[in-house]
Design an enzyme around this catalytic site. Structure first.
Site, PDB file in Angstrom:
ATOM      1  N   HIS A 101     -14.076   1.391 -18.757  1.00 13.00           N
ATOM      2  CA  HIS A 101     -14.757   0.989 -17.529  1.00 13.00           C
ATOM      3  C   HIS A 101     -14.629   2.088 -16.484  1.00 13.00           C
ATOM      4  O   HIS A 101     -13.629   2.794 -16.425  1.00 13.00           O
ATOM      5  CB  HIS A 101     -14.193  -0.329 -16.982  1.00 13.00           C
ATOM      6  CG  HIS A 101     -12.712  -0.321 -16.780  1.00 13.00           C
ATOM      7  ND1 HIS A 101     -11.813  -0.509 -17.808  1.00 13.00           N
ATOM      8  CD2 HIS A 101     -11.964  -0.125 -15.661  1.00 13.00           C
ATOM      9  CE1 HIS A 101     -10.580  -0.446 -17.336  1.00 13.00           C
ATOM     10  NE2 HIS A 101     -10.647  -0.198 -16.037  1.00 13.00           N
ATOM     11  N   HIS A 103     -14.699   2.742 -12.393  1.00 12.69           N
ATOM     12  CA  HIS A 103     -14.626   2.130 -11.067  1.00 12.69           C
ATOM     13  C   HIS A 103     -15.618   2.852 -10.144  1.00 12.69           C
ATOM     14  O   HIS A 103     -15.638   4.088 -10.103  1.00 12.69           O
ATOM     15  CB  HIS A 103     -13.236   2.315 -10.458  1.00 12.69           C
ATOM     16  CG  HIS A 103     -12.125   1.616 -11.198  1.00 12.69           C
ATOM     17  ND1 HIS A 103     -11.552   0.463 -10.752  1.00 12.69           N
ATOM     18  CD2 HIS A 103     -11.485   1.920 -12.363  1.00 12.69           C
ATOM     19  CE1 HIS A 103     -10.593   0.084 -11.592  1.00 12.69           C
ATOM     20  NE2 HIS A 103     -10.532   0.961 -12.577  1.00 12.69           N
TER      21      HIS A 103
HETATM   22  P1  AMP Z   1      -7.638  -0.251 -14.941  1.00 10.55           P
HETATM   23  O1  AMP Z   1      -7.618  -0.618 -16.410  1.00 10.55           O
HETATM   24  O2  AMP Z   1      -6.324   0.267 -14.441  1.00 10.55           O
HETATM   25  O3  AMP Z   1      -8.764   0.658 -14.588  1.00 10.55           O
HETATM   26  O4  AMP Z   1      -7.818  -1.590 -14.100  1.00 10.55           O
HETATM   27  C1  AMP Z   1      -8.586  -2.677 -14.523  1.00 10.55           C
HETATM   28  C2  AMP Z   1      -9.329  -3.237 -13.358  1.00 10.55           C
HETATM   29  O5  AMP Z   1      -9.959  -4.432 -13.791  1.00 10.55           O
HETATM   30  C3  AMP Z   1      -8.452  -3.619 -12.142  1.00 10.55           C
HETATM   31  O6  AMP Z   1      -8.964  -2.957 -10.987  1.00 10.55           O
HETATM   32  C4  AMP Z   1      -8.592  -5.133 -12.054  1.00 10.55           C
HETATM   33  O7  AMP Z   1      -8.600  -5.609 -10.732  1.00 10.55           O
HETATM   34  C5  AMP Z   1      -9.905  -5.386 -12.757  1.00 10.55           C
HETATM   35  N1  AMP Z   1     -10.015  -6.698 -13.399  1.00 10.55           N
HETATM   36  C6  AMP Z   1      -9.162  -7.258 -14.283  1.00 10.55           C
HETATM   37  N2  AMP Z   1      -9.602  -8.465 -14.683  1.00 10.55           N
HETATM   38  C7  AMP Z   1     -10.764  -8.676 -14.035  1.00 10.55           C
HETATM   39  C8  AMP Z   1     -11.705  -9.743 -14.013  1.00 10.55           C
HETATM   40  N3  AMP Z   1     -11.532 -10.858 -14.734  1.00 10.55           N
HETATM   41  N4  AMP Z   1     -12.802  -9.622 -13.234  1.00 10.55           N
HETATM   42  C9  AMP Z   1     -13.002  -8.489 -12.497  1.00 10.55           C
HETATM   43  N5  AMP Z   1     -12.153  -7.463 -12.469  1.00 10.55           N
HETATM   44  C10 AMP Z   1     -11.046  -7.535 -13.215  1.00 10.55           C
END
Ligand code: AMP
Ligand code: ZN
Length: 147
Positions: A101, A103
């Site tokens: 993903h 950001h």
């Molecule tokens: P990272 O893997 O460190 O890039 O972080 C994962 C991101 O996914 C974090 O910013 C979380 O806040 C976000 N996240 C996790 N679960 C959900 C969800 N169910 N809906 C939206 N965002 C999510």
């Protein structure tokens, strides 16, 4: 063995709630549940790939296009004068959800965020680091040629 379902696969399939903002054939953008600023979005492939190194080139390109559209929407909807793209790959880099993903984070003057504290090089170290990376890239190219 019970394999826990991937939360972003569930979101892509519509089996888990998310605030969706944009969708293409292979890519989806939705709001991060814990935003840096309101509007902070995540851009994912609908199919499961763990990180950038696994993503097919074409899909990576489509994710880039969706990031651009989301960034333009952040400018338009919230007058965000800037934005950051960020991608955590592997646990050591802070990846918490192992479904690739990107950001897309709106930025504002004076918001105080400093994403990457920077340092410096010792004399000669920068040249050596450059040499090691060029060597790694050259051997990667050689391996690619043999396949
Ligand atoms: P990272 O893997 O460190 O890039 O972080 C994962 C991101 O996914 C974090 O910013 C979380 O806040 C976000 N996240 C996790 N679960 C959900 C969800 N169910 N809906 C939206 N965002 C999510
Ligand atoms: Zn997944």
């Amino acid at each position: 063995m019970l394999v826990s379902p991937c939360i972003f696969c569930q979101i892509a399939a519509g089996d888990h709630l998310a605030v969706r903002i944009l969708e293409t054939d292979q890519v989806m953008a939705f709001l991060d549940i814990a935003p840096v600023h309101p509007g902070h979005a995540l851009v994912i492939p609908k199919d499961h790939y763990e990180n950038l190194l696994e993503l097919p080139d074409e899909l990576w390109g489509e994710m880039g296009q969706v990031c651009r559209q989301v960034a333009q929407a952040l400018q338009k909807a919230f007058q965000a004068p800037g934005f950051n793209l960020g991608m955590n790959n592997f646990e050591a880099a802070g990846q918490a959800v192992f479904h690739a993903h990107i950001h897309v984070i709106p930025r504002f003057y004076g918001d105080g965020l400093q994403l990457f504290p920077q340092s410096g090089y010792q004399p000669g170290e920068m040249q050596e680091v450059g040499r090691r990376l060029r060597q790694a890239l050259a051997s990667e190219e050689e391996m690619g040629g043999k396949d």
